[in-house]
Design an enzyme around this catalytic site. Structure first.
Site, PDB file in Angstrom:
ATOM      1  N   ASP A 262     -35.420  35.273 -10.124  1.00 36.71           N
ATOM      2  CA  ASP A 262     -34.201  35.833 -10.711  1.00 36.71           C
ATOM      3  C   ASP A 262     -34.332  35.870 -12.231  1.00 36.71           C
ATOM      4  OD1 ASP A 262     -31.691  36.700 -11.354  1.00 36.71           O
ATOM      5  OD2 ASP A 262     -30.644  34.861 -10.758  1.00 36.71           O
ATOM      6  N   LYS A 269     -31.691  37.127 -18.328  1.00 34.30           N
ATOM      7  CA  LYS A 269     -31.284  35.772 -18.682  1.00 34.30           C
ATOM      8  C   LYS A 269     -31.833  35.433 -20.072  1.00 34.30           C
ATOM      9  CE  LYS A 269     -30.937  33.798 -14.041  1.00 34.30           C
ATOM     10  NZ  LYS A 269     -29.533  33.366 -14.078  1.00 34.30           N
ATOM     11  N   ASP A 339     -27.044  39.949 -13.112  1.00 36.00           N
ATOM     12  CA  ASP A 339     -27.477  38.567 -12.857  1.00 36.00           C
ATOM     13  C   ASP A 339     -26.625  37.909 -11.764  1.00 36.00           C
ATOM     14  OD1 ASP A 339     -28.959  36.297 -13.120  1.00 36.00           O
ATOM     15  OD2 ASP A 339     -28.031  35.621 -14.992  1.00 36.00           O
ATOM     16  N   ARG A 343     -24.774  37.251  -4.668  1.00 38.88           N
ATOM     17  CA  ARG A 343     -23.646  37.666  -3.840  1.00 38.88           C
ATOM     18  C   ARG A 343     -23.849  39.078  -3.292  1.00 38.88           C
ATOM     19  NH1 ARG A 343     -19.666  36.574  -8.793  1.00 38.88           N
ATOM     20  NH2 ARG A 343     -21.341  35.065  -9.183  1.00 38.88           N
TER      21      ARG A 343
END
Ligand code: BES
Ligand code: ZN
Ligand code: ZN
Length: 489
Positions: A262, A269, A339, A343
């Protein structure tokens, strides 16, 4: 290998005998062990405080080459995990000294006020989990795991618990499998490779397994998984594992977040925040390992594991903030932040689980939010469920396995913050507060009627420093918990 062994302390060859010693109470009932512990307590610097240690290299009471006494603290604070930790530490000390086998002397169940089976189980678990070393990437393997770990238990008592050592091995091998998958770096587990690892282990264990590729996901309408996967050269997959016994009166669907890396995507990030994001597939690892555990333990429950696997990367083909994705359920989602990808893949997995299997329960496990770590720290997972019975079952399992969980609230009105002007819902909240809660409310929009729980394991999925029965890296958090949940349905 774990076993019960009623050895003859004066005759048998024993590399290392380990005896737990309590600070303020006598906990042993068996003659020789009791006497050994009494001798140890005569050593001035040894009082039985947690982590204190003393070793005898010779004793007239036993032929064991070494007897190690480990402090386990005060009687009032003895619980099951104290014994898991004790056994884990004992094994680790043996490993560090290159001692190949150990015999652990359990205390008296009566004196510790713990049921015999529970006590032995905890000792076996701690020992087996503490015997795990992650050295796949080291050329020089400095230490090796112990070959045999024995519990010094009377044959008569051991006979009634015959299957216990094998049972603990089966379940804890699941935890270790998940740990290894989490610790493997992202360059070695892009979605396809990770899917193959799961498939290989799943088939070996006798599970039904299938992988959906991009084309199939498209035909199914899994816009979340496809959207998040757009930016990476490593194409998304969805693995479905199924354990289906002949007799089953319940169906459980487990869904695991499988983001193999991720980066945050276009909402990259910052700084070092992505340094550890190889662990973002810990939910999928836990679910896959639980299914494999089911195949070994054979409960009378139909269990399905659904694992959306993607890599979240920024590139010219990435999904963008503002994009609208159509989920498997038909609902549209505006991407407020790339990011918040977990979900988006879970929404497809959850809706697919409910529609395809009409399960009695759906539980997902996911390293979903930094906010959950802010709320509960690194050791405790958040449980989100509107179903009291399901939440209670998970909480009871968590107590038994010491994979700590805390039930969080799901106030309906917080969902108002997830509104989108042009789509059915947004994947982020307009407020920065309560991010773990708003994430769980988002997810629950994709389960219609099935009792459902979401477990956010962002904190406990990984540890930077070893603890009593886990090396640094993936912890395998959730495998014993989910297995215990299934085993107690
Ligand atoms: N994978 C992260 C959550 C995470 C953070 C797991 C730290 C383990 C350790 C997740 O995909 C994420 O980035 N969540 C965002 C959501 C936000 C953009 C709404 C977060 O928590 O900041
Ligand atoms: Zn993210
Ligand atoms: Zn993530």
């Amino acid at each position: 290998m774990l076993r019960f062994w009623e050895c003859e302390l004066k005759k048998d060859a024993i590399d290392l005998l380990v005896v737990p010693v309590c600070e303020n109470a006598e906990i042993h009932a068996r003659g020789t062990i009791k006497s050994l512990a009494e001798h140890a307590c005569k050593v001035e610097e040894f009082t039985g405080k947690t982590d204190e240690e003393v070793i005898f290299y010779k004793s007239h009471l036993t032929k064991a080459k070494r007897v190690m006494f480990l402090g386990i603290g005060k009687k009032e604070s003895l619980d099951i995990d104290v014994f898991r930790r004790f056994a884990g530490k004992a094994v680790k000390k043996a490993i560090s000294k290159n001692i190949p086998t150990v015999v652990i002397a359990p205390p008296s169940a009566k004196k510790t006020e713990i049921i015999e089976e529970t006590l032995y189980r905890a000792l076996f678990e701690g020992a087996f989990l503490g015997n795990h070393i992650f050295d796949l990437y080291k050329e020089e393997k400095k230490h090796s795991p112990l070959s045999t770990i024995s519990l010094y238990v009377q044959t008569k008592a051991a006979d009634t618990l015959k299957s216990l050592p094998e049972e603990v091995e089966s379940v804890c091998s699941g935890t270790i499998m998940a740990r290894n998958w989490v610790s493997i770096p992202s360059n070695d587990k892009p979605p396809e490779a990770f899917a193959n690892m799961i498939l290989e282990e799943g088939k070996k264990a006798g599970l039904e397994a299938r992988v959906f590729d991009e084309k199939e996901l498209e035909a199914m309408g899994c816009g979340g998984i496809l959207g998040v996967g757009m930016g990476s050269e490593n194409r998304p997959k969805m693995v479905v594992l199924e354990y289906k016994p002949k007799r089953a009166d319940k169906v459980v669907a487990l869904v695991g977040k499988g983001v193999t890396f991720d980066s945050g995507g276009i909402n990259l990030k910052p700084g070092t925040s992505s340094g550890n994001m190889k662990i973002d597939m810990s939910g999928a690892a836990a679910v896959a390992a639980t299914l494999i555990t089911c195949a070994r333990m054979k409960p009378d429950i139909h269990v399905v594991g659904i694992l959306p696997l993607v890599e979240n990367m920024p590139s010219g083909s990435s999904y963008r903030p503002g994009d609208i994705l159509k989920s498997y359920s038909g609902k549209t989602v505006e991407v407020g932040n790339t990011d918040a990808e977990g979900r988006l893949i879970l929404m497809d997995g959850l809706a697919y689980a409910e529609k395809t299997y009409s399960p009695d329960y759906i539980v997902d496990m996911a390293t979903l939010t930094g906010a959950c770590m802010i709320a509960l720290g690194e050791k405790i997972a958040g449980v989100f469920s509107k179903d009291e019975d399901l939440a209670e079952r998970i909480s009871r399992s968590a107590k038994r396995t010491h994979e700590r969980c805390w039930k969080m609230p799901m106030p309906e009105d917080y969902l108002e913050k997830m509104k989108s002007k042009i789509a059915d819902i947004s994947n982020i909240s307009e407020s920065r507060w309560g991010g773990a809660i708003t994430a769980s409310l988002f997810l629950s929009e994709f389960v219609k009627t099935t009792p459902y729980a979401h477990i956010d394991i962002a904190g406990p999925a990984f540890i930077a420093k070893a603890n009593a029965y886990c090396p640094p890296g993936g912890t395998g958090f959730g495998v014993r918990l989910l297995w215990d949940f299934i085993d107690n349905l």
